[in-house]
Design a protein around this motif. Structure first.
Motif, mmCIF file in Angstrom:
data_model
loop_
_atom_site.group_PDB
_atom_site.id
_atom_site.type_symbol
_atom_site.label_atom_id
_atom_site.label_comp_id
_atom_site.label_asym_id
_atom_site.label_seq_id
_atom_site.Cartn_x
_atom_site.Cartn_y
_atom_site.Cartn_z
ATOM 1 N N ILE A 1 0.870 -1.192 0.000
ATOM 2 C CA ILE A 1 0.000 0.000 0.000
ATOM 3 C C ILE A 1 0.895 1.227 0.000
ATOM 4 O O ILE A 1 1.871 1.284 0.756
ATOM 5 N N LEU A 2 0.546 2.217 -0.838
ATOM 6 C CA LEU A 2 1.257 3.496 -0.721
ATOM 7 C C LEU A 2 0.271 4.646 -0.811
ATOM 8 O O LEU A 2 -0.795 4.542 -1.426
ATOM 9 N N THR A 3 0.646 5.741 -0.150
ATOM 10 C CA THR A 3 -0.169 6.956 -0.212
ATOM 11 C C THR A 3 0.685 8.040 -0.866
ATOM 12 O O THR A 3 1.747 8.394 -0.359
ATOM 13 N N GLY A 4 0.226 8.560 -2.014
ATOM 14 C CA GLY A 4 1.013 9.558 -2.746
ATOM 15 C C GLY A 4 0.302 10.902 -2.811
ATOM 16 O O GLY A 4 -0.891 11.005 -2.516
ATOM 17 N N GLY A 5 1.044 11.937 -3.179
ATOM 18 C CA GLY A 5 0.460 13.277 -3.312
ATOM 19 C C GLY A 5 0.225 13.935 -1.974
ATOM 20 O O GLY A 5 0.739 13.492 -0.949
ATOM 21 N N GLY A 6 -0.588 14.988 -1.983
ATOM 22 C CA GLY A 6 -0.896 15.687 -0.730
ATOM 23 C C GLY A 6 -1.740 14.807 0.170
ATOM 24 O O GLY A 6 -2.568 14.040 -0.309
ATOM 25 N N ASP A 7 -1.524 14.910 1.469
ATOM 26 C CA ASP A 7 -2.317 14.059 2.376
ATOM 27 C C ASP A 7 -3.730 14.617 2.523
ATOM 28 O O ASP A 7 -4.045 15.705 2.022
ATOM 29 N N CYS A 8 -4.589 13.880 3.193
ATOM 30 C CA CYS A 8 -5.945 14.343 3.490
ATOM 31 C C CYS A 8 -6.538 13.419 4.556
ATOM 32 O O CYS A 8 -6.023 12.318 4.768
ATOM 33 N N PRO A 9 -7.590 13.843 5.227
ATOM 34 C CA PRO A 9 -8.212 12.952 6.211
ATOM 35 C C PRO A 9 -8.814 11.729 5.513
ATOM 36 O O PRO A 9 -9.405 11.858 4.434
ATOM 37 N N GLY A 10 -8.643 10.571 6.109
ATOM 38 C CA GLY A 10 -9.234 9.342 5.550
ATOM 39 C C GLY A 10 -8.197 8.388 4.982
ATOM 40 O O GLY A 10 -8.519 7.238 4.654
ATOM 41 N N LEU A 11 -6.931 8.834 4.875
ATOM 42 C CA LEU A 11 -5.899 7.939 4.319
ATOM 43 C C LEU A 11 -5.632 6.773 5.274
ATOM 44 O O LEU A 11 -5.535 5.611 4.848
ATOM 45 N N ASN A 12 -5.513 7.089 6.560
ATOM 46 C CA ASN A 12 -5.262 6.006 7.521
ATOM 47 C C ASN A 12 -6.436 5.014 7.545
ATOM 48 O O ASN A 12 -6.233 3.810 7.685
ATOM 49 N N ALA A 13 -7.629 5.545 7.389
ATOM 50 C CA ALA A 13 -8.813 4.667 7.368
ATOM 51 C C ALA A 13 -8.741 3.711 6.171
ATOM 52 O O ALA A 13 -9.116 2.536 6.273
ATOM 53 N N ALA A 14 -8.230 4.220 5.037
ATOM 54 C CA ALA A 14 -8.118 3.368 3.841
ATOM 55 C C ALA A 14 -7.002 2.331 4.017
ATOM 56 O O ALA A 14 -7.166 1.156 3.650
ATOM 57 N N ILE A 15 -5.879 2.749 4.609
ATOM 58 C CA ILE A 15 -4.768 1.811 4.852
ATOM 59 C C ILE A 15 -5.260 0.691 5.775
ATOM 60 O O ILE A 15 -4.981 -0.495 5.558
ATOM 61 N N ARG A 16 -5.996 1.093 6.802
ATOM 62 C CA ARG A 16 -6.545 0.116 7.759
ATOM 63 C C ARG A 16 -7.472 -0.879 7.052
ATOM 64 O O ARG A 16 -7.414 -2.090 7.282
ATOM 65 N N ALA A 17 -8.313 -0.326 6.158
ATOM 66 C CA ALA A 17 -9.290 -1.189 5.484
ATOM 67 C C ALA A 17 -8.597 -2.215 4.587
ATOM 68 O O ALA A 17 -8.952 -3.404 4.588
ATOM 69 N N VAL A 18 -7.597 -1.766 3.828
ATOM 70 C CA VAL A 18 -6.877 -2.697 2.945
ATOM 71 C C VAL A 18 -6.188 -3.759 3.807
ATOM 72 O O VAL A 18 -6.287 -4.969 3.547
ATOM 73 N N THR A 19 -5.498 -3.293 4.846
ATOM 74 C CA THR A 19 -4.697 -4.210 5.671
ATOM 75 C C THR A 19 -5.587 -5.243 6.371
ATOM 76 O O THR A 19 -5.302 -6.460 6.332
ATOM 77 N N LYS A 20 -6.648 -4.769 7.013
ATOM 78 C CA LYS A 20 -7.506 -5.710 7.753
ATOM 79 C C LYS A 20 -8.190 -6.692 6.804
ATOM 80 O O LYS A 20 -8.299 -7.880 7.115
ATOM 81 N N THR A 21 -8.646 -6.191 5.652
ATOM 82 C CA THR A 21 -9.296 -7.088 4.686
ATOM 83 C C THR A 21 -8.307 -8.165 4.231
ATOM 84 O O THR A 21 -8.643 -9.357 4.158
#
Ligand code: F6P
Length: 361
Positions: free
Chosen positions: A10-30
């Motif tokens: 998983i990678l997060t690119g560009g400017g950050d924003c609220p909700g990125l950690n929630a998406a990382i969590r969702a991918v990882t837990k799934t």
């Protein structure tokens, strides 16, 4: 490798924003709970893939991050593997290195969470042979092929709260308050927060403004007893026949233009032409911070889960998208063709006009 667990990055690119950690969590837990996969967080967007920097993510690592802003694996809007700035300041194509590093990590699939810049790069890497899928995020909400991106709703909440606060002080001092909002070349953030905050005049890049009409509205309000006005303006807005205001051009092959300054320009013009006291607030990076809104937490969870499913099904070259209430897989190619701008006939504009909001025309 026979017998080893499948691996997802998983990678997060560009400017950050609220909700990125929630998406990382969702991918990882799934990935862990449903597919017994190993998960790797690539550090600082594409930099991690270029410089081979990553960390292994466990269920515990992503537990408790749903509500946190930012991205705990880091982001960068500078590292374009096709135009990478080397130590001796040369631009070099290091995309081959990226593919080799992904192979060395044993990645079966990669999830790239990003806006148009990150996902355009993702599409090019996909065409070069990297197995990946995209998740759309940006407070600008300017990505094609999805109704909404992660981060937009949270940012609308932040800007709306700021407008609410400016309302009371504007009213007390009988002032014109200009609030400059991010969004780059699209007016979604100014439009939604402007409508939500009851802005009297909303100015977006898609509708160049006429300063005389803006001033006319401010004076009309003043004469009818509303001795204050709220002007919400996008950083990418411009006057009719005029130019966008650029704060700085930087040495950055991915994003050399830094917008900013239109708020001060329009405030000076309003004060000079109407004689009414005017103040400016530039919200800046506050708009990218803080906890994700409940909407973004749900969207990020749905996007992350769906993206992981796509990797497992080996449906690469896709981006997850919100279409109405449904999550769909769309071609990355279509998502990065061009940015999505506000249609001046957008129903939100129609409703705003119906309640007397001016768009400066
Ligand atoms: O794309 C998101 C965004 O916040 C834009 O709204 C803004 O123009 C830009 O990024 C700011 O970028 P930086 O963080 O590099 O100053």
């Amino acid at each position: 490798m026979p017998g080893r667990k499948k691996r997802i990055g998983i990678l997060t690119g560009g400017g950050d924003c609220p909700g990125l950690n929630a998406a990382i969590r969702a991918v990882t837990k799934t990935a862990i709970l449903n597919y017994d996969m190993e998960v790797f967080g690539i550090k600082d967007g594409y930099i991690g893939l270029i410089e081979d920097k990553y960390l292994s993510l466990s269920y515990q690592d992503v537990s408790g991050i749903l509500t946190e802003g930012g991205t705990f694996i880091g982001a960068s809007n500078k590292a374009n593997p096709f135009k990478y700035t080397t130590a001796n300041n040369r631009l070099k194509d290091v995309s081959g290195e990226v593919l080799r590093n992904a192979k060395r990590m044993g990645l079966d699939g990669l999830v790239c969470i990003g806006g148009d810049g990150t996902l355009s790069i993702a599409y090019k890497l996909y065409k070069k042979g990297l197995n990946l899928v995209g998740i759309p995020k940006t407070i600008d909400n300017d990505l094609k092929a999805t109704d909404i991106t992660i981060g937009f709703d949270s940012s609308v909440v932040t800007v709306t709260e700021a407008i609410d606060k400016l309302h009371t002080t504007a009213q007390s001092h009988h002032r014109v308050m200009v609030i400059e909002v991010m969004g780059r070349y699209a007016g979604w953030l100014a439009l939604y927060s402007g409508v939500a905050g009851g802005g009297d005049i909303i100015i977006i890049p898609e509708i160049p403004y006429d300063i005389k009409k803006v001033c006319k509205r401010v004076i009309e309000r003043d004469k009818t007893g509303k001795r204050f006005s709220i002007v919400v303006i996008s950083e990418g807005a411009r006057p009719k026949g005029g130019k966008i205001v650029i704060k700085r051009i930087v040495k950055d092959p991915s994003e050399p233009v830094r917008l900013g300054g239109i708020g001060n320009k329009i405030a000076d013009d309003i004060e000079n032409l109407t004689g009414l006291e005017t103040r400016v607030t530039v919200l800046g990076h506050l708009q990218r911070g803080g906890a994700p809104s409940p909407f973004d937490r749900v969207l990020a969870t749905r996007f992350g889960t769906f993206a992981c499913d796509l990797v497992v099904k080996r449906r690469f070259g896709k981006m997850v998208a919100l279409k109405g209430r449904d999550i769909k897989a769309v071609d990355l190619k279509d998502a990065v063709k061009a940015i999505r701008k506000v249609d001046p006939k957008d129903p939100v504009i129609k409703s705003a006009l119906a309640v007397g909001t001016s768009f400066g025309i």
